[in-house]
Scaffold this motif. Structure first.
Motif, mmCIF file in Angstrom:
data_model
loop_
_atom_site.group_PDB
_atom_site.id
_atom_site.type_symbol
_atom_site.label_atom_id
_atom_site.label_comp_id
_atom_site.label_asym_id
_atom_site.label_seq_id
_atom_site.Cartn_x
_atom_site.Cartn_y
_atom_site.Cartn_z
ATOM 1 N N PRO A 145 0.751 -1.108 -0.046
ATOM 2 C CA PRO A 145 -0.017 -0.075 0.024
ATOM 3 C C PRO A 145 0.913 1.108 -0.267
ATOM 4 C CG PRO A 145 -0.696 -1.449 1.667
ATOM 5 C CD PRO A 145 0.751 -2.009 1.411
ATOM 6 N N ALA A 146 0.811 2.134 -0.755
ATOM 7 C CA ALA A 146 1.462 3.428 -0.984
ATOM 8 C C ALA A 146 1.406 4.245 0.214
ATOM 9 C CB ALA A 146 1.031 4.110 -2.384
ATOM 10 N N GLU A 147 2.337 4.663 0.766
ATOM 11 C CA GLU A 147 2.323 5.680 1.703
ATOM 12 C C GLU A 147 2.661 6.916 1.296
ATOM 13 O OE1 GLU A 147 5.311 4.201 4.624
ATOM 14 O OE2 GLU A 147 3.977 2.377 5.131
ATOM 15 N N ARG A 148 3.423 7.023 0.404
ATOM 16 C CA ARG A 148 3.895 8.417 -0.146
ATOM 17 C C ARG A 148 4.337 7.921 -1.619
ATOM 18 N NH1 ARG A 148 9.331 10.520 0.111
ATOM 19 N NH2 ARG A 148 10.092 8.909 1.135
ATOM 20 N N ILE A 149 3.995 9.045 -2.591
ATOM 21 C CA ILE A 149 4.279 8.905 -4.016
ATOM 22 C C ILE A 149 4.922 10.200 -4.528
ATOM 23 C CG2 ILE A 149 3.677 8.313 -6.181
ATOM 24 C CD1 ILE A 149 1.417 6.862 -4.988
ATOM 25 N N VAL A 150 6.100 10.192 -5.120
ATOM 26 C CA VAL A 150 6.860 11.221 -5.822
ATOM 27 C C VAL A 150 6.483 10.914 -7.253
ATOM 28 C CG1 VAL A 150 8.781 12.628 -5.892
ATOM 29 C CG2 VAL A 150 8.561 11.490 -4.063
ATOM 30 N N TYR A 151 5.522 11.735 -7.935
ATOM 31 C CA TYR A 151 5.210 11.779 -9.271
ATOM 32 C C TYR A 151 6.098 12.628 -10.255
ATOM 33 C CZ TYR A 151 2.138 11.578 -13.341
ATOM 34 O OH TYR A 151 1.833 11.485 -14.695
ATOM 35 N N THR A 152 6.472 12.279 -11.064
ATOM 36 C CA THR A 152 7.055 13.119 -12.055
ATOM 37 C C THR A 152 6.663 13.075 -13.554
ATOM 38 O OG1 THR A 152 9.356 12.922 -10.857
ATOM 39 C CG2 THR A 152 9.531 13.658 -13.192
ATOM 40 N N GLU A 153 6.158 14.181 -14.041
ATOM 41 C CA GLU A 153 5.670 14.260 -15.426
ATOM 42 C C GLU A 153 6.095 15.452 -16.017
ATOM 43 O OE1 GLU A 153 1.742 14.653 -17.814
ATOM 44 O OE2 GLU A 153 1.537 13.642 -16.019
ATOM 45 N N HIS A 154 7.213 15.511 -16.679
ATOM 46 C CA HIS A 154 7.594 16.978 -17.274
ATOM 47 C C HIS A 154 6.598 17.520 -18.450
ATOM 48 C CE1 HIS A 154 11.553 17.570 -15.614
ATOM 49 N NE2 HIS A 154 11.603 16.184 -15.539
ATOM 50 N N TRP A 155 5.433 16.934 -18.729
ATOM 51 C CA TRP A 155 4.453 17.755 -19.550
ATOM 52 C C TRP A 155 3.736 18.551 -18.799
ATOM 53 C CZ3 TRP A 155 4.581 17.240 -24.611
ATOM 54 C CH2 TRP A 155 3.383 17.835 -25.473
ATOM 55 N N LEU A 156 3.807 18.287 -17.374
ATOM 56 C CA LEU A 156 2.915 19.261 -16.550
ATOM 57 C C LEU A 156 3.363 20.755 -16.553
ATOM 58 C CD1 LEU A 156 2.590 17.221 -13.271
ATOM 59 C CD2 LEU A 156 0.706 17.700 -14.829
ATOM 60 N N ARG A 157 4.667 20.752 -17.165
ATOM 61 C CA ARG A 157 5.100 22.209 -17.164
ATOM 62 C C ARG A 157 4.555 23.115 -18.098
ATOM 63 N NH1 ARG A 157 11.654 22.471 -16.211
ATOM 64 N NH2 ARG A 157 11.278 24.038 -17.497
ATOM 65 N N ARG A 158 3.983 22.356 -19.184
ATOM 66 C CA ARG A 158 3.201 22.922 -20.199
ATOM 67 C C ARG A 158 1.912 23.641 -19.632
ATOM 68 N NH1 ARG A 158 3.214 22.617 -25.927
ATOM 69 N NH2 ARG A 158 1.200 22.707 -26.745
ATOM 70 N N GLU A 159 1.549 23.019 -18.580
ATOM 71 C CA GLU A 159 0.145 23.857 -18.046
ATOM 72 C C GLU A 159 0.420 24.530 -17.008
ATOM 73 O OE1 GLU A 159 -2.618 20.337 -17.480
ATOM 74 O OE2 GLU A 159 -1.473 19.339 -18.878
ATOM 75 N N GLY A 160 1.662 24.745 -16.544
ATOM 76 C CA GLY A 160 2.111 25.533 -15.425
ATOM 77 C C GLY A 160 2.140 24.776 -14.376
ATOM 78 N N TYR A 161 2.366 23.789 -14.155
ATOM 79 C CA TYR A 161 2.554 22.967 -12.864
ATOM 80 C C TYR A 161 4.017 22.319 -12.651
ATOM 81 C CZ TYR A 161 -2.603 22.835 -12.553
ATOM 82 O OH TYR A 161 -3.819 23.387 -12.577
ATOM 83 N N ALA A 162 4.339 22.260 -11.705
ATOM 84 C CA ALA A 162 5.541 21.766 -11.284
ATOM 85 C C ALA A 162 5.755 20.185 -11.710
ATOM 86 C CB ALA A 162 5.759 21.762 -9.731
ATOM 87 N N PRO A 163 6.918 19.955 -12.279
ATOM 88 C CA PRO A 163 6.820 18.660 -13.142
ATOM 89 C C PRO A 163 7.150 17.315 -11.931
ATOM 90 C CG PRO A 163 9.084 19.804 -13.025
ATOM 91 C CD PRO A 163 8.136 20.597 -12.534
ATOM 92 N N ARG A 164 7.312 17.786 -10.597
ATOM 93 C CA ARG A 164 7.531 16.751 -9.598
ATOM 94 C C ARG A 164 6.438 17.241 -8.492
ATOM 95 N NH1 ARG A 164 12.836 16.476 -8.630
ATOM 96 N NH2 ARG A 164 12.733 14.591 -10.005
ATOM 97 N N GLN A 165 5.663 16.170 -8.475
ATOM 98 C CA GLN A 165 4.443 16.199 -7.443
ATOM 99 C C GLN A 165 4.447 15.237 -6.317
ATOM 100 O OE1 GLN A 165 1.637 18.559 -8.075
ATOM 101 N NE2 GLN A 165 2.648 19.326 -9.551
ATOM 102 N N PHE A 166 3.879 15.449 -5.263
ATOM 103 C CA PHE A 166 3.850 14.587 -4.018
ATOM 104 C C PHE A 166 2.507 14.231 -3.455
ATOM 105 C CE2 PHE A 166 7.463 17.720 -4.323
ATOM 106 C CZ PHE A 166 8.391 16.768 -4.492
ATOM 107 N N TRP A 167 2.219 13.059 -3.286
ATOM 108 C CA TRP A 167 1.200 12.354 -2.951
ATOM 109 C C TRP A 167 1.588 11.809 -1.601
ATOM 110 C CZ3 TRP A 167 -0.331 7.422 -1.568
ATOM 111 C CH2 TRP A 167 -1.775 7.206 -1.686
ATOM 112 N N ARG A 168 0.434 11.711 -0.508
ATOM 113 C CA ARG A 168 0.653 10.958 0.704
ATOM 114 C C ARG A 168 -0.804 10.322 0.902
ATOM 115 N NH1 ARG A 168 4.720 11.122 4.049
ATOM 116 N NH2 ARG A 168 6.279 12.899 3.697
ATOM 117 N N ALA A 169 -0.707 9.032 1.494
ATOM 118 C CA ALA A 169 -1.961 8.410 1.857
ATOM 119 C C ALA A 169 -2.798 9.101 2.621
ATOM 120 C CB ALA A 169 -1.571 6.917 2.378
#
Length: 169
Positions: A145-169
């Motif tokens: 079960p994920a406790e924490r996820i570091v998600y990276t997507e450089h395409w997000l930069r095109r929409e004005g978002y940070a390419p590295r996003q952080f998720w917690r359960a």
């Protein structure tokens, strides 16, 4: 000189996706890939192993031979890091996740096993190995079960978002 993706130049945006959008992107990555690199640590040191995975929401799962090095490591220390990534063809396509959690080894008869097992698609392995579909594997199922996820997507930069996003359960 023409640039294919000019939005990749300069400093990265810092905006965060809202939780629903981030979760949607993470689940889309989990659903479109089937291989990950499982990192464990044990008495023999660190071990990074490619494994095929399945997921049920934010829980990743895989099977393994009970006496494999990764299973020995999990018995010594259940903390894991799992890397999942899409094929890279350039910076614009960079997309992946680092999943952190604690592995649990489940066996048939365990209520959690019965909950997760239907999402594990073992049938294709059996067909490939000419095994009967009337005899599902009996080995342990490892769930993380994920406790924490570091998600990276450089395409997000095109929409004005940070390419590295952080998720917690």
């Amino acid at each position: 000189m023409p640039v294919t993706n000019p939005w990749l130049a300069g400093p990265s945006p810092t905006a965060r996706l809202d939780r629903d959008r981030l979760q949607e992107r993470i689940l889309q990555l989990f659903s479109t890939q089937n291989m990950c690199v499982l990192a464990t640590a044990g008495p023999g040191g660190p071990l990074a192993t490619p494994v095929r995975y399945f997921h049920l929401d934010f829980t990743l799962m895989f099977t393994a031979v009970a006496d494999s090095p990764k299973m020995r490591n999990l018995a010594a220390d259940p903390r894991v890091s799992i890397g999942i990534f899409a094929p890279l063809v350039g910076q614009a396509s960079s997309r992946g996740a680092q999943v952190f959690g604690r592995a649990r080894v489940l066996h048939p008869g365990d209520p959690d096993f019965d909950h997760h097992w239907p999402a594990y698609r073992w049938q294709s392995d059996h067909v490939e190995r000419s095994r009967s579909l009337d005899e599902p594997p009996a080995g342990p199922l490892v769930v993380v079960p994920a406790e924490r996820i570091v998600y990276t997507e450089h395409w997000l930069r095109r929409e004005g978002y940070a390419p590295r996003q952080f998720w917690r359960a």
